[in-house]
Scaffold this active site. Structure first.
Site, PDB file in Angstrom:
ATOM      1  N   GLU A   1      -7.726   1.644  14.756  1.00  0.00           N
ATOM      2  CA  GLU A   1      -8.504   0.678  14.003  1.00  0.00           C
ATOM      3  C   GLU A   1      -7.903   0.674  12.600  1.00  0.00           C
ATOM      4  OE1 GLU A   1     -12.720   1.472  13.719  1.00  0.00           O
ATOM      5  OE2 GLU A   1     -12.975  -0.205  12.317  1.00  0.00           O
TER       6      GLU A   1
ATOM      7  N   ARG B   1      -9.712  15.957  21.190  1.00  0.00           N
ATOM      8  CA  ARG B   1      -9.023  15.586  19.954  1.00  0.00           C
ATOM      9  C   ARG B   1      -8.479  16.825  19.257  1.00  0.00           C
ATOM     10  NH1 ARG B   1     -11.855  11.686  17.492  1.00  0.00           N
ATOM     11  NH2 ARG B   1     -11.172  12.119  15.385  1.00  0.00           N
TER      12      ARG B   1
ATOM     13  N   LYS C   1     -11.065   9.673   9.445  1.00  0.00           N
ATOM     14  CA  LYS C   1     -10.658   8.649   8.489  1.00  0.00           C
ATOM     15  C   LYS C   1     -11.738   8.397   7.444  1.00  0.00           C
ATOM     16  CE  LYS C   1      -9.060   5.796  11.598  1.00  0.00           C
ATOM     17  NZ  LYS C   1      -8.649   4.564  12.260  1.00  0.00           N
TER      18      LYS C   1
HETATM   19  P1  ATP Z   1     -11.101   9.103  12.999  1.00  0.00           P
HETATM   20  O1  ATP Z   1     -12.137   9.893  13.706  1.00  0.00           O
HETATM   21  O2  ATP Z   1     -10.129   9.907  12.233  1.00  0.00           O
HETATM   22  O3  ATP Z   1     -11.669   7.978  12.195  1.00  0.00           O
HETATM   23  P2  ATP Z   1     -10.650   7.311  15.108  1.00  0.00           P
HETATM   24  O4  ATP Z   1     -10.692   7.792  16.493  1.00  0.00           O
HETATM   25  O5  ATP Z   1     -11.830   6.583  14.647  1.00  0.00           O
HETATM   26  O6  ATP Z   1     -10.235   8.481  14.152  1.00  0.00           O
HETATM   27  P3  ATP Z   1      -8.824   5.220  15.694  1.00  0.00           P
HETATM   28  O7  ATP Z   1      -8.068   4.377  14.776  1.00  0.00           O
HETATM   29  O8  ATP Z   1      -9.891   4.631  16.526  1.00  0.00           O
HETATM   30  O9  ATP Z   1      -9.414   6.394  14.821  1.00  0.00           O
HETATM   31  O10 ATP Z   1      -7.846   6.075  16.609  1.00  0.00           O
HETATM   32  C1  ATP Z   1      -6.731   5.583  17.275  1.00  0.00           C
HETATM   33  C2  ATP Z   1      -6.376   6.507  18.387  1.00  0.00           C
HETATM   34  O11 ATP Z   1      -6.098   7.821  17.904  1.00  0.00           O
HETATM   35  C3  ATP Z   1      -7.527   6.642  19.361  1.00  0.00           C
HETATM   36  O12 ATP Z   1      -7.011   6.527  20.666  1.00  0.00           O
HETATM   37  C4  ATP Z   1      -8.075   7.999  19.094  1.00  0.00           C
HETATM   38  O13 ATP Z   1      -8.639   8.549  20.246  1.00  0.00           O
HETATM   39  C5  ATP Z   1      -6.851   8.772  18.606  1.00  0.00           C
HETATM   40  N1  ATP Z   1      -7.238   9.875  17.723  1.00  0.00           N
HETATM   41  C6  ATP Z   1      -7.956   9.788  16.586  1.00  0.00           C
HETATM   42  N2  ATP Z   1      -8.166  11.008  16.059  1.00  0.00           N
HETATM   43  C7  ATP Z   1      -7.567  11.897  16.885  1.00  0.00           C
HETATM   44  C8  ATP Z   1      -7.433  13.320  16.895  1.00  0.00           C
HETATM   45  N3  ATP Z   1      -7.959  14.091  15.940  1.00  0.00           N
HETATM   46  N4  ATP Z   1      -6.738  13.889  17.909  1.00  0.00           N
HETATM   47  C9  ATP Z   1      -6.196  13.120  18.858  1.00  0.00           C
HETATM   48  N5  ATP Z   1      -6.280  11.794  18.921  1.00  0.00           N
HETATM   49  C10 ATP Z   1      -6.961  11.167  17.952  1.00  0.00           C
HETATM   50 MG    MG Z   2     -12.180   5.167  16.606  1.00  0.00          MG
END
Ligand code: ATP
Ligand code: MG
Length: 570
Positions: free
Chosen positions: A46, A271, A281
């Protein structure tokens, strides 16, 4: 395919990563020819912030699997929330994925490109009596949802006739209603044990400008109504995501099955969490906005851009992602492993140079006044092809203050009165006296004698010199800015807080120290991004933001102390 083409070579085998549960699933799908042998993964950020090391794990996993199985990977921006998304983030994400070494070719997509199709699917659900316009407020919807123990309550609008739903939904789209006044909801099951299945919201009204579609829309699909369908539109075969989406999978399945569209397979993994590090984020944005750090790419940030500025290499991050592996169980990875990976990588490539962070002057009393010599230094003992360079030596030199002790313990193999030490690639010297500040008593200069027979640091008489220290000629040393970093958070798990505190209370107030250090003349012209090992002090990288021509600023990437070996041995 001929047998020849089918044969895997030893080289292919080497490229393969160790097995894991995701590969087991893919292997089985390949065996049953599930998607005609096709593998298409995606990385779906995102665009509401910069990517962090957790995302790097996901990127390496998705692109890595596709590469291994001759498949492809899409880069898709999941941009369904107009309020938090910006083009700056899109650009930074592309830069980071490329820098990590992955290529999505022409497969760059945006969920917002599918808004038209997703809207059509919403209408299809309404016509199937599987969706309805609901006039409850967000709060009321929450109250109706029930709990894990109690079923939810049906909305009074649940049985609106199809025609009325179509009319209201069209008028929502036209902008006739204010934000939050109505939603479109799926009609599934208010008694489902899975809360995600209790008539989830599909569309909300939001009169907000979108970074790509501008003001074309004032209704936006929820992430849950866009993500699975975007995967479907792109014919993603394996939709790999983190564990928190496990409970959403039945909903995505319901959408694909009800709409009768291509059905990707969702696979969840745990994760990445790292000690002393925050990986969210939302929190990273707060650190930037409240100026706890300088920017998203502050070298203390766990963002890919921050790590890059700090001196991490893409190879080190890829190796880290591989070592960490994938699993179904949440765990916390030791920061020492990440540091080990960059050390291991830079050890092979970084030239060794000398810098003195906290100088103490040494006068070599028996060295001829005005004499200068060039000492030959090996650039990288790990790589003889990197050659040698010449470093000036003279009567007055600097050594590290910590390399002298007035009253040393027995095993201190550096300088003290009467003891000998080797100056790296130069001479053996012996401390004969010290000069003290008459007011404070602090040692401000050492008086030493050198042994002219030990040029290059050798001892022709075979006597054993235990310690080797780094040094710089006073006359030739350059003074430059060096930035030393400590962990941004003091607690192993920064998200763990006491009553009444927040993770911000765990911020380390001393995570950055800026000093003026003495360095070798050759470093004056070092360029942004260049990486060096300062002998005995760590790996350093020329900062890409604060450096000016002939005024490089050095970031310490990592010290040389390997704490990982100890942890791994436990
Ligand atoms: P955050 O929790 O940091 O805001 P998010 O999951 O909301 O991360 P996205 O932009 O939706 O951020 O993530 C893009 C991809 O990265 C998704 O497939 C998500 O599952 C993966 N991802 C995000 N954080 C992690 C993590 N700590 N370890 C592994 N994969 C991750
Ligand atoms: Mg997300």
């Amino acid at each position: 395919m001929s047998d020849e083409a089918n044969k895997t070579t030893a080289e292919d085998e080497k490229l393969k990563t160790p097995s894991n549960f995701i590969k087991d699933i893919i292997n089985e799908d390949m065996r049953t020819n599930k998607h005609d042998g096709r593998i298409n993964t995606r990385f779906p950020p995102e665009p509401n912030g910069y990517l962090h090391i957790g995302h790097a794990k996901s990127i390496c996993l998705n692109f890595g699997l596709a590469k291994e199985y001759n498949g492809v990977t899409n880069l898709r921006f999941d941009d369904t929330n107009p309020c938090k998304e910006e083009t700056e983030y899109v650009e930074s994400i592309k830069e980071d994925v490329s820098w990590l070494g992955f290529d999505w070719q022409d497969r760059e997509f945006f969920a917002s490109d599918y808004f038209g199709q997703i809207y059509e699917w919403a209408i299809k659900l309404i016509k199937m009596e599987k969706a309805y316009v609901c006039d409850l407020t967000a709060d009321e919807i929450r109250q109706h949802r029930g709990t894990l123990k109690e079923p939810g309550m049906e909305s009074p609008y649940r049985y609106r006739p199809v025609e009325e739903n179509l009319d209201l939904f069209a008028r929502m789209k036209k902008g006739e209603f204010p934000d939050g006044s109505r939603t479109l909801r799926a009609k599934i099951d208010m008694a489902s044990p899975n809360l995600n299945m209790r008539d989830p919201v599909l569309y909300r009204i939001l009169h907000a400008e979108h970074h790509r579609t501008g003001n074309e829309w004032c209704i936006y699909p929820m992430y849950d109504f866009a993500h699975g369908q975007s995967d479907s539109i792109e014919r993603i075969t394996h939709s790999i995501c983190t564990l928190e989406f496990e409970d959403h999978r039945p909903l995505y399945d319901w959408f694909c099955d009800t709409l009768e569209i291509f059905h990707p397979q969702q696979i969840e993994f745990a994760r990445l969490n790292i000690t002393y590090t925050v990986l969210s984020k939302r929190r990273l944005l707060q650190l930037v906005q409240e100026e706890h750090v300088e920017s998203w790419d502050d070298p203390r940030m766990p963002t890919i851009s921050g790590l890059r500025r700090r001196g991490y290499t893409a190879e080190a991050i890829r190796n880290f992602a591989e070592r960490v592996g994938v699993s179904k169980a949440e765990s916390m990875v030791d920061l020492a492993l990440l540091e080990f990976c960059v050390r291991e990588n830079l050890n092979k490539t970084a030239h060794r140079v000398m810098a003195v962070l906290n100088p103490l002057k040494v006068t070599i009393v028996n060295y001829p006044d005005g004499q200068e010599e060039m000492m030959e230094f090996v650039n990288n003992p790990e790589n003889p092809d990197d050659g040698t360079r010449l470093v000036p030596f003279a009567k007055e030199i600097y050594i590290e203050r910590t390399d002298f002790m007035e009253d040393p313990p027995k095993k201190f193999y550096r300088l003290s009165i009467g003891r000998e030490v080797r100056l790296r690639w130069a001479y053996v010297i012996k401390c004969v006296d010290v000069v003290k500040d008459p007011n404070t008593g602090e040692v401000i200069e050492l008086l030493c004698e050198y042994d002219p027979l030990t040029k290059g640091g050798n001892t022709p008489d075979g006597r054993r010199i235990q310690g080797t220290i780094h040094w710089l000629s006073v006359k030739h040393a350059q003074e430059l800015e060096v930035r030393l970093y400590d962990n941004l958070f003091m607690k192993e798990n920064p998200n763990e807080v006491e009553e009444g505190k927040t993770y911000l209370d765990n911020i380390n107030p001393d995570s950055l120290s800026i000093i003026r250090a003495k360095v070798e003349p050759s470093l004056r012209s070092a360029k942004p991004g260049e990486k060096y090992q300062f002998e005995r002090l760590g790996y350093f990288c020329v900062d890409s933001k604060h450096s000016k021509p002939n005024e490089p600023v050095f970031n310490r990437t990592v010290t040389l102390r390997d704490t990982w070996a100890k942890i791994a041995a436990k």
